[in-house]
Design an enzyme around this catalytic site. Sequence first.
Site, PDB file in Angstrom:
ATOM      1  N   GLY A 215       6.810  33.382   1.970  1.00 24.67           N
ATOM      2  CA  GLY A 215       5.952  33.245   3.138  1.00 24.67           C
ATOM      3  C   GLY A 215       4.542  32.819   2.821  1.00 24.67           C
ATOM      4  O   GLY A 215       3.705  32.716   3.729  1.00 24.67           O
TER       5      GLY A 215
ATOM      6  N   GLU B  22       4.379  40.343   5.695  1.00 23.01           N
ATOM      7  CA  GLU B  22       5.838  40.223   5.734  1.00 23.01           C
ATOM      8  C   GLU B  22       6.536  41.380   5.046  1.00 23.01           C
ATOM      9  O   GLU B  22       7.642  41.765   5.435  1.00 23.01           O
ATOM     10  CB  GLU B  22       6.284  38.891   5.134  1.00 23.01           C
ATOM     11  CG  GLU B  22       5.883  38.674   3.705  1.00 23.01           C
ATOM     12  CD  GLU B  22       6.297  37.297   3.192  1.00 23.01           C
ATOM     13  OE1 GLU B  22       6.626  36.438   4.022  1.00 23.01           O
ATOM     14  OE2 GLU B  22       6.293  37.102   1.967  1.00 23.01           O
TER      15      GLU B  22
ATOM     16  N   ILE C 269       1.451  30.848  -9.708  1.00 22.75           N
ATOM     17  CA  ILE C 269       1.778  30.593 -11.110  1.00 22.75           C
ATOM     18  C   ILE C 269       0.610  29.894 -11.799  1.00 22.75           C
ATOM     19  O   ILE C 269       0.224  30.259 -12.907  1.00 22.75           O
ATOM     20  CB  ILE C 269       3.069  29.759 -11.212  1.00 22.75           C
ATOM     21  CG1 ILE C 269       4.267  30.612 -10.797  1.00 22.75           C
ATOM     22  CG2 ILE C 269       3.261  29.215 -12.635  1.00 22.75           C
ATOM     23  CD1 ILE C 269       5.578  29.857 -10.737  1.00 22.75           C
TER      24      ILE C 269
ATOM     25  N   LYS D 184       1.897  34.020 -21.169  1.00 25.64           N
ATOM     26  CA  LYS D 184       2.621  33.885 -22.443  1.00 25.64           C
ATOM     27  C   LYS D 184       1.726  34.202 -23.641  1.00 25.64           C
ATOM     28  O   LYS D 184       1.667  33.441 -24.623  1.00 25.64           O
ATOM     29  CB  LYS D 184       3.205  32.470 -22.586  1.00 25.64           C
ATOM     30  CG  LYS D 184       4.332  32.154 -21.614  1.00 25.64           C
ATOM     31  CD  LYS D 184       5.598  32.938 -21.929  1.00 25.64           C
ATOM     32  CE  LYS D 184       6.749  32.532 -21.003  1.00 25.64           C
ATOM     33  NZ  LYS D 184       7.970  33.343 -21.254  1.00 25.64           N
TER      34      LYS D 184
END
Length: 505
Positions: free
Chosen positions: A389, A295, A365, A409
């Site tokens: 996408g 994409e 994530i 983190k």
Amino acid sequence: MLFEDRVLYPEFRARMVSADEAAALIAPGDRVGMSGFTGAGYPKAVPGALARRMQAAHARGEDFRIGLWTGASTAPELDGVLAQAHGINMRMPYQSDPSCRKQINAGDMQYMDIHLSHVAPFVWFGFFGKLDVAVVEVAGVLPDGRLVPSSSVGNNKTWLDQADKVILEVNQWQPAELDGMHDIYYGTDLPPHRVPIPLVQPHDRIGEPYLRVDPEKVVAVVSTHHPDRNSVFNAPDECSQRIAGHIVDFLQQEVALGRMPRELLPLQSGVGNIANAVLAGLDAGPFKHLSAYTEVLQDGMLAMLKSGTLDSASATALSLSPAAMERFLADIDFYRQRIVLRPQEISNHPEVIRRLGLIAMNAMIEADIYGNVNSTHLMGSAIMNGIGGSGDFARNAYLSIFMTPSLAKGGAISCIVPMVSHVDHTEHDVQILVTEQGLADLRGKSPTQRAELVIEHCAHPDFRPQLRDYVERAKANPVGRHTPHLLGEALSWHQRFVQTGSMRG
């Protein structure tokens, strides 16, 4: 170059106006489809003028907000200014702007996060209501009124077809040499009249180079000369290089086992620094004569085209850093022979993806021990960007690969958890998980087998004992042992982070 040199259709020359005059044609409550896909090809002037109108209206105590539809994320000159003017009541289908994100997570802006391949069909189906206005950037207008697309196509074909009114931004910064790089397919239809899309190779051209628009709908034409604003990609760090190395080794193994040809299968790559690191690893690897059906075309694929590792690339947008854009513009005749830009309903079309047999590589994530992937939400509730996408490609690809560092983190967060706090890609759509720790091939594995692989190959060593302990205790669950969970603890890692700032026990 004079503005008229880019607008060769006389009727449109007569409709040249300022950005402020064009923005005055957009009314409060309008649904507005704007061009733009991942920082490329978005309107540069009208959104700012519209934001000023909104701020003035709000100062008078009047409500002035619009529904904003795009191809994907845009840039501060569009998403940023409209969000800061508190001018968006509904945003879809994808965003990455800090101001938008803040308002969405505060409940001040509605946000519909959907698969990018769904947007154009759903608009045609009428699911979202009537599109009032389209604001579309183009590189030029031909003598017969057809439009030369700019650095992204996205949903522009649908916006131009569906909107009651059309505002064109003709951006002279966009190189005239883009003419001929696009392939706009007009063969889609509504059910039950659909026919197969005749695309069998990534480089096939099945449409025409230009966008069409009904001249009667064009109410304003605005001249601009502003560059796209795309992110600077960092040089691959050690973590990204290790992830790339695991993927390259895995693909070499797949070739050795006869599961794919030496030139692999067409590549799809998501956006970001890790994705670019993987592409750099492929460019330095043993593979040649590769192709891409994706994409967005990022820096890594541009380098692969130049080196000869990649023969051709199909996308819906150029998403190049400023330095890479300079290289693209300096050698545009070379690249325009090797790049095809399509509408996103074709670049992300599930049936085409399945037929071509893509290798899909996307960031995430977090993933859980059973292979479910969260690519959109932090701690279950706060949106980061959106699914984009990745779902189009993950469910339909020949190989579905998701990748992330094992920690976030500063080590306070494990990106491998007992249960993801939000599910975007179920275990049924995820075949390969990769972190800098290693690669877990989940194909043909039961849930408990997957858990063992994910913990041993992908989790950071600091969190492996906790994960092993969770699985062993969950196996004693009297409800069932097929996918062992402790419902009282499944999201306890996330809760611990919210309360203490760390997932560590």
